[in-house]
Structures are given as structure tokens and as C-alpha cells.
Design a protein around this motif. Structure first.
Motif, mmCIF file in Angstrom:
data_model
loop_
_atom_site.group_PDB
_atom_site.id
_atom_site.type_symbol
_atom_site.label_atom_id
_atom_site.label_comp_id
_atom_site.label_asym_id
_atom_site.label_seq_id
_atom_site.Cartn_x
_atom_site.Cartn_y
_atom_site.Cartn_z
ATOM 1 N N ARG A 143 0.620 -1.327 0.019
ATOM 2 C CA ARG A 143 0.020 -0.149 -0.229
ATOM 3 C C ARG A 143 0.258 1.243 -0.040
ATOM 4 O O ARG A 143 0.020 2.358 -0.708
ATOM 5 C CB ARG A 143 -0.644 0.101 1.359
ATOM 6 N N SER A 202 -7.272 -4.990 8.484
ATOM 7 C CA SER A 202 -8.884 -5.658 8.441
ATOM 8 C C SER A 202 -9.120 -6.738 7.207
ATOM 9 O O SER A 202 -9.557 -6.904 7.798
ATOM 10 C CB SER A 202 -9.210 -4.349 8.001
ATOM 11 N N ARG A 249 -3.680 0.147 8.730
ATOM 12 C CA ARG A 249 -4.773 -0.503 10.115
ATOM 13 C C ARG A 249 -5.648 -0.998 8.317
ATOM 14 O O ARG A 249 -6.688 -1.898 8.554
ATOM 15 C CB ARG A 249 -5.694 1.047 9.102
ATOM 16 N N SER A 250 -5.442 -1.006 7.256
ATOM 17 C CA SER A 250 -5.986 -1.195 5.773
ATOM 18 C C SER A 250 -5.531 -3.182 5.552
ATOM 19 O O SER A 250 -6.813 -3.793 5.577
ATOM 20 C CB SER A 250 -6.089 -0.719 4.705
ATOM 21 N N TYR A 287 -0.648 4.945 8.857
ATOM 22 C CA TYR A 287 -1.553 4.592 9.484
ATOM 23 C C TYR A 287 -2.414 3.759 8.832
ATOM 24 O O TYR A 287 -3.071 2.550 8.740
ATOM 25 C CB TYR A 287 -2.194 5.840 10.408
ATOM 26 N N GLU A 288 -3.051 5.073 7.382
ATOM 27 C CA GLU A 288 -4.083 4.164 6.651
ATOM 28 C C GLU A 288 -3.788 2.724 6.008
ATOM 29 O O GLU A 288 -4.518 1.940 6.507
ATOM 30 C CB GLU A 288 -4.067 5.420 5.804
ATOM 31 N N ALA A 289 -2.499 2.897 5.420
ATOM 32 C CA ALA A 289 -2.077 1.063 5.028
ATOM 33 C C ALA A 289 -1.984 0.358 6.622
ATOM 34 O O ALA A 289 -2.161 -1.152 5.912
ATOM 35 C CB ALA A 289 -0.509 1.491 4.865
ATOM 36 N N PRO A 318 -2.070 6.136 1.064
ATOM 37 C CA PRO A 318 -2.054 6.659 1.978
ATOM 38 C C PRO A 318 -0.849 6.895 3.174
ATOM 39 O O PRO A 318 -0.243 7.072 2.586
ATOM 40 C CB PRO A 318 -2.265 4.752 2.236
ATOM 41 N N THR A 319 -1.463 7.283 4.618
ATOM 42 C CA THR A 319 -0.251 7.298 5.272
ATOM 43 C C THR A 319 -0.124 5.885 5.801
ATOM 44 O O THR A 319 -0.698 5.035 4.905
ATOM 45 C CB THR A 319 -1.332 7.784 6.340
ATOM 46 N N GLU A 378 -4.205 7.691 -4.939
ATOM 47 C CA GLU A 378 -3.641 8.131 -3.816
ATOM 48 C C GLU A 378 -2.765 7.580 -2.757
ATOM 49 O O GLU A 378 -2.816 6.285 -2.588
ATOM 50 C CB GLU A 378 -4.795 8.453 -3.341
#
Ligand SMILES: Cc1cc2nc3c(=O)[nH]c(=O)nc-3n(C[C@H](O)[C@H](O)[C@H](O)COP(=O)(O)OP(=O)(O)OC[C@H]3O[C@@H](n4cnc5c(N)ncnc54)[C@H](O)[C@@H]3O)c2cc1C
Ligand code: SF4
Ligand code: SF4
Lengths: 99, 428
Positions: free
Chosen positions: B388, B408, B404-405, B400-402, B397-398, B395
Motif C-alpha cells: 500500500r 483488516s 489499518r487497511s 497508519y491508513e496502510a 495512504p499514510t 492516492e
């Protein structure tokens, strides 16, 4: 890597064993009791023997000692105590050179 | 063969050869017995040895030992599919080296012989012999006996002799792991080029994730002079339940792995090998390491450390053999080979040595190794995050976003992730 390069193929176990040197004894150093194998639910030796010495033929486990790498795995995992296990005598068996 | 020796050593691996060398150097009459043909012919390991203990035992180590390459790069990779996340450490110190254990052991046996030990090969010891009082008095092979004041058992991981003697219980799957290995011919220059190392310098690389079919364990890659050693280690207890295809296929998948195979492209497989190793952390140690007339060294004593990023067995084996050799010298000087004295001279210093302290400190690896989830989810998580972050098509991702996704995707909550990481860091 050049783009046209062929993907390397998996080598079959019988061909892998050809890369290793053996002095095969005429006496088997491992003896397996086929009656116990018939009652063995998972037959883990057929997957975990690295030399595929245990193969299923018509649902029966057939053992051959010739390609044995003398690791001891089958001795440890057999749940039925079907295996009488020892090392070969007189320096016979596998002859490692680069391991 | 009705002669009597001061010391009979069973098994000419690193432990046995070092015991024989040490005892013979001090003038003892030593017999070193090996079942294989010549020295080293039954030896298999991964590929890297720590030098310090060997320098302590063998004065001529740096001059003479069969060293292939000094390890300058340490790599650890988490692998998922054809993606991997790799951590690399570079150093210019000569701390550890790659070699073939067949060669290193042959060299150690040569040293033992030049120190005066008698080496006999092609002799499989069938049992360790005791007298009526329970004192070990020698060994038996093919109905013939050899007598000795002290026997050193260095038979390795398959402890047929110790089991027969009642000193060790039958090995259980939860105590050992299986290693399967290939040695691939590449060529010296190609190795230097493809691994980015100078002549004489090498790489030690451990990998985990789906390279073990998600079974607890790991894979390894070591660069030798003109070959690479590659292989897979799986813990038998989980492997028995999780294995889905014949085990040689795992090594073959490693050899043909899309992100790795170019490193040894066109290389011939020169040898295929397998061997068991004690599971790390103390569980394989017999109740006692010495009885009247007997000491146990090396793998047979369960001395193996696997931290997940490094593997130590050869140097521990050699050091325990050295300690057994020294203990034999002292015990014979004192004229007391009784259990109490041998435990005082051998077991006690060994248990207090850095080896056993290391084994105790790293016991957390047992928890990790019995946790198949870890091997499946975390490599996938790490490669998911990296993909990611780096494989950008839209886009960005930050971090943290990477995280988290990707978490999940693996069905992991962030809380669970933090807790697991905390446990792992504390335990390693
Ligand atoms: C896959 C794998 C990778 C590894 N990688 C590493 C690594 O990178 N670095 C490292 O330091 N360690 C590594 N190890 C561990 C290391 O190989 C062992 O800890 C070490 O070899 C133990 O030495 P030893 O002398 O105790 O036993 P062994 O090396 O097993 O020697 C025992 C000897 O005794 C002989 N013998 C056994 N029974 C008899 C008998 N009845 N009569 C006569 N002779 C007998 C055998 O033939 C053998 O030669 C690895 C192990 C495995 C399985
Ligand atoms: S594990 Fe033992 S009993 Fe089961 S099939 Fe294999 S050898 Fe036979
Ligand atoms: S000792 Fe190892 S190689 Fe030999 S038959 Fe058993 S599992 Fe197979």
C-alpha cells in the motif's frame, strides 16, 4: 531477469535424490509394519518424509528405504509405533558432501 | 578390540570431535567412533557458524578452518506470495562464517586425530554398556565391546543410545523440527554480483511467512564460496497437522520463488539433504547431562538456540564437547568418574555458561513457534502495508491508513496487533 526467461520448473523428488550420493545397503535399516499403517488415520509420513520413502499405492503405504536421508522424522511422527528405526551399518546409506 | 581407553566418544559431529580433540590434547587415550564413512559424511546443517567458541577451542581456527565466506549481511524477510519485506543489517566484523558442515566436521576430526585421538569410522555403536552397579564402562557394536573410563555421548538429535539407556525419553514431535535443504551451484563471481558482496564476504538470510506453507518454522539462504544453501525448517508438531503436500515441494518452491530464483538462476542442485534439529529452548535437554562414567554433549544434550533470526547449534555443540573433554581430564586426574563428580565438573559449568543462559532467555520463541496464526498473518500484514505504501497507483495512504487497511484484510484489529507485537518483542 530478462523478460523471456522461462520460469524454473519444480524438480521431482526422485530426481532430487539423484543429486545426493548413496551407498545403498542390501539390508533395510528401517522396517515398517504395514498392518499398523492400514489403521493409521493421517499417515503423516507420506507428506513429511523428505525423501518420499513412504508412498500411498491404492490406499496402502508402501515403504522403501533406498532414498532415506537418515533424518529420523518418520521415527518421531509415527503415531502407531509401526517403525523399527535404526541407522545403516558399515558406513552405508547417504554420503553427504556439501551439506 | 579388548583394549581399554580413557575416553570413548560416540559420534564425530562438532560436539564429539571437539571432545576428542580436547581430551587427546591433554594426553588422554581417546577413541572417536563414527557410524558414517569418513568424517562428516552424515552431517547436515543450515549454513552459518559463530566463530568465537571455535577460536577458543582451536588455536589454529582462523588459519586452517574451511571458511567459505564471512557473513557481512544479515537479512530477515517476511514473505507473502511474491512480495516480501526485508530487513538488512551490514557489518564488517568477522563474527560468523558460512561453510559446509561436512567440511567443518572433517577438519575438526583431523584436528582430533593430529592431537592423538584414534578415529574409527563405519562403526555404528549399538549400545552404551553399564556394569551391574550402573556405571558406564564402554560401548558395544556388532557384539564387540570397547571399554573406557568415560564415555561421551555426542550422537546428535536422534538419541537412540540415550533412549536405550533410559536417560532420554523417546523424542516427541513437539521437541524437534525438520530441516530440508538444497545446495545450488552458482559460481563465485555470480554470487558476489547477485548478492552484492565482495569476495570472501557473504549473506545470511532467514525468511518466514508462506515460504513454510504458513507452518511454524522458517526458511534460510546462505552464500557459500560458489554455491548457495537454501532450505526450510518446520516444527514437526504443527507440521503433522498442517502439512498439505510432500515436504520437498516447499524447498522446491523456495528455489523457484519468483522474487528469489534469479539469485541462483541456472544453478544446478548439487545435493539434497535433510535432518532434524532439537526445538530451541531447553525442552530437549535430558534430566541430567552426566551419570557415572558418561557425559552427554551437543544436540543430544538439547543445546540449540533458534531465535527466529539466527540459529546456533554447531558452536554450542563444539563448546559443550570441549567442556566435556576438559571435565574428562579433570575427573581422571582426580580419579573420580562418579555421577556427582562429572555433574560438578561438566553439567554445572555448562548450565552456568552463556549457552544455557541464552537458551533460557530466548524461551519466548517456543510460544511463537507454537502459534501458527503468527506465521500466516504477520508476513501478509507486513507485505500488505509495504504494498500500500510503495506500489502507488493513485492516492498515497499514510502509514497508519496502510496499516489499518492491511490489518483488516488479515482480520486483525489494531488493538490485537499492538498486543501481539508487544508480546513478541518481550519474548524475543
Ligand atoms: C536444517 C538445520 C539447519 C541448521 N543450521 C545451523 C546453522 O546455520 N548454524 C548452526 O550453528 N547450527 C545449525 N544447525 C544445528 C547444528 O547442525 C547442530 O546443532 C550440530 O550439528 C550438532 O552437533 P552434534 O555434534 O551435537 O551432532 P551431529 O552433528 O548430529 O553429530 C552426531 C554424529 O554422531 C554420529 N552418530 C550418531 N549415532 C551414532 C552411533 N550410534 N554410532 C556412531 N556414530 C553415531 C552421526 O553420524 C553424526 O556424525 C542446523 C540444524 C538443522 C537441522
Ligand atoms: S505414520 Fe506410521 S503408522 Fe502411519 S502410515 Fe506412516 S509409518 Fe504407517
Ligand atoms: S529417516 Fe527421514 S528420510 Fe529416512 S525414511 Fe524416515 S523420514 Fe524418510
Amino acid at each position: 531477469m530478462s523478460t523471456g526467461e522461462a520460469k524454473p520448473k519444480l524438480i521431482r523428488v526422485e530426481d532430487l535424490l539423484q543429486r545426493t550420493v548413496y551407498d545403498v545397503d542390501h539390508r533395510a535399516h528401517i522396517i515398517v509394519d504395514p498392518e499398523k499403517c492400514a489403521r493409521c488415520p493421517k499417515k503423516p509420513c507420506t507428506y513429511l518424509c523428505p525423501a518420499s520413502c513412504y508412498v500411498l499405492v491404492d490406499d496402502r503405504v508402501v515403504f522403501s528405504y533406498e532414498g532415506c536421508l537418515e533424518c529420523g522424522t518418520c521415527r518421531v511422527i509415527c503415531p502407531m509405533e509401526a517403525i523399527t528405526w535404526n541407522f545403516p551399518v558399515s558406513g552405508k546409506g547417504v554420503q553427504y558432501r556439501f551439506a | 578390540m579388548e583394549t581399554k581407553f580413557d575416553v570413548v566418544v560416540v559420534g564425530a559431529g562438532p560436539a564429539g570431535a571437539s571432545a576428542a580433540y580436547t581430551a587427546a590434547r591433554h594426553g588422554l587415550k581417546v577413541l572417536l567412533v563414527e557410524r558414517g564413512r569418513g568424517a562428516g559424511s552424515k552431517q547436515v546443517f543450515g549454513g552459518r557458524v559463530y566463530a568465537a567458541p571455535l577460536r577458543e577451542i582451536y588455536e589454529d581456527f582462523d588459519k586452517e578452518a574451511p571458511i567459505h565466506r564471512w557473513v557481512r549481511k544479515e537479512r530477515v524477510s517476511l514473505v507473502h506470495g511474491d512480495r516480501m519485506v526485508t530487513f538488512e543489517y551490514e557489518s564488517d566484523r568477522t563474527v560468523s562464517f558460512t561453510t559446509y558442515l561436512t567440511q567443518l566436521t572433517s577438519w575438526m576430526v583431523e584436528k582430533a586425530v593430529s592431537a592423538g585421538a584414534i578415529f574409527v569410522d563405519e562403526v555404528r555403536v549399538d549400545s552404551i554398556v553399564r556394569d551391574d552397579a550402573g556405571k558406564v564402562i564402554g560401548v558395544e557394536s556388532g557384539g564387540e565391546r570397547v571399554y573406557a573410563d568415560i564415555v561421551v555421548d555426542a550422537e546428535g538429535v536422534n538419541r537412540l543410545l540415550l533412549e536405550k539407556l533410559g536417560l532420554a525419553e523417546k523424542t516427541r514431535p513437539s521437541q524437534v523440527a525438520l530441516g530440508v535443504k538444497e545446495v545450488v551451484k552458482v559460481g563465485e563471481d555470480k554470487i558476489n554480483e547477485r548478492f552484492g558482496v565482495a569476495p570472501g564476504e557473504g549473506v545470511s538470510w532467514v525468511l518466514t511467512g508462506d515460504v513454510t506453507g504458513n507452518m511454524p518454522g522458517g526458511a534460510f539462504i546462505y552464500t557459500n564460496k560458489d554455491t548457495v544453501s537454501i532450505g526450510v525448517v518446520v516444527y514437526l508438531e504443527s507440521a503433522v497437522n498442517m502439512v498439505k503436500e510432500p515436504i520437498h515441494i516447499l524447498v522446491e518452491k523456495l528455489r523457484t520463488h519468483p522474487s528469489l530464483s534469479r539469485l541462483w538462476a541456472d544453478g544446478d542442485v548439487m545435493e539434497y539433504a535433510a535432518r532434524l534439529t532439537p526445538e530451541s529452548g531447553y525442552r530437549y535437554m535430558p534430566r541430567k547431562l552426566a551419570t557415572h562414567g558418561l557425559m552427554v554433549a551437543g544436540d543430544a544434550a538439547g543445546l540449540l538456540l533458534n531465535t527466529g533470526y539466527t540459529f546456533r547449534g554447531v558452536d554450542y555443540a563444539a563448546l559443550s564437547g570441549y567442556m566435556a573433554g576438559n571435565a574428562a581430564v579433570k575427573a581422571l586426574e582426580e580419579g573420580d568418574t562418579g555421577e556427582e563428580n562429572l555433574r560438578r565438573l561438566y553439567e554445572k559449568p555448562l548450565l552456568e555458561s552463556f549457552i544455557v543462559r541464552d537458551l533460557k532467555r530466548h524461551r519466548g520463541i517456543e510460544w511463537l513457534m507454537s502459534n501458527p496464526e503468527f506465521f500466516k498473518k504477520y508476513p501478509a500484514l507486513a507485505t500488505g502495508v509495504a504494498c500500500r505504501l510503495f506500489d502507488l497507483e493513485g492516492e498515497a495512504p499514510t502509514v497508519y491508513e496502510a496499516l489499518r487497511s492491511s490489518a483488516s484484510d488479515q482480520g486483525l484489529s489494531l488493538l490485537r496487533l499492538v498486543l501481539d507485537m508487544f508480546r513478541v518483542v518481550r519474548k524475543l
